[in-house]
Enzyme design. Structure first.
Site, PDB file in Angstrom:
ATOM      1  N   GLY A  13       2.598  11.866  60.779  1.00 51.71           N
ATOM      2  CA  GLY A  13       3.874  12.196  60.155  1.00 51.71           C
ATOM      3  C   GLY A  13       4.882  12.809  61.113  1.00 51.71           C
ATOM      4  CB  SER A  14       7.577  15.253  60.435  1.00 52.09           C
ATOM      5  OG  SER A  14       8.191  14.566  59.360  1.00 52.09           O
ATOM      6  N   PRO A  15       5.381  15.580  62.906  1.00 55.34           N
ATOM      7  CG  PRO A  15       3.615  17.108  62.724  1.00 55.34           C
ATOM      8  CD  PRO A  15       4.340  16.026  61.960  1.00 55.34           C
TER       9      PRO A  15
END
Length: 204
Positions: A13-15
């Site tokens: 995801g976003s990381p």
């Protein structure tokens, strides 16, 4: 006894967005002054792939650091399209996603079949991979890759145990830091670090 962070995989995801931005900076496709416009989605292969701000009509105009601060999927897809699948995959490999890290814990998962290769990565795969979906890695793989983007670009083999002492306190084994490779330049690392610090400071 199973350690999820080492033995199981997940969609990062976003990381992983810091990796997409880092690749674009390293390849001189963007600069810290580059802006992106988010209207809430990108049309990929006939489908609208939504951004996190889809319901708001998009994030609007964003500077490069702001694309990380607001976690903009739209901007990530635009950057991945600029990178193309060959460059995107080059940096996935450089950041060691899908490959074992060599961490000193048992049962590290082999996630090599859970990431796309150039020959089977389609436009939708490239788009969704840009913001950390539609591929899997382990948490320790993601942590090691992420760490390299903010510590000067140095990717070290992760360790849990620094040293082992005997009963008298003498060192019987020491795990020295092992530099595996350099992933990004110092300037890119500095940009990513400052963007993340600003994110925390402004609470975005």
């Amino acid at each position: 006894w199973r350690n999820f962070c080492v033995s199981d995989t997940f969609e990062p995801g976003s990381p992983s967005k810091v990796l997409t931005v880092s690749a674009a900076l390293e390849e001189n496709l963007v600069t810290p002054n580059t802006h992106f416009f988010c209207d809430g989605y990108q049309t990929i292969a006939g489908y609208n792939v939504k951004c996190t701000a889809f319901q708001k009509g998009g994030h609007g105009d964003l500077a490069l650091d702001e694309t990380l601060m607001v976690s903009c999927n739209d901007a990530m897809m635009q950057m991945a399209a600029m990178e193309k699948k060959e460059t995107f995959k080059k940096y996935q490999d450089l950041f060691n996603l899908g490959s074992k890290t060599g961490i000193d814990l048992p049962g590290e998962a082999d996630a090599s079949t859970l990431v796309y290769q150039v020959d089977n990565m389609g436009p939708m795969d490239l788009a969704t991979n840009s913001f950390g979906q539609n591929y899997n890695c382990t948490m320790v793989q993601m942590a090691a890759a992420f760490a390299s983007t903010i510590n000067g670009g140095y990717y070290y083999e992760p360790h849990i145990v620094k040293q082992i002492l005997n009963e008298s306190g003498s060192v019987v084994k020491k795990n020295d830091r092992l530099l595996v490779r350099e992933t990004v330049s110092a300037s890119t690392s500095d940009f990513i670090r400052r963007a993340l610090v600003r994110t925390v400071a402004e609470g975005t």
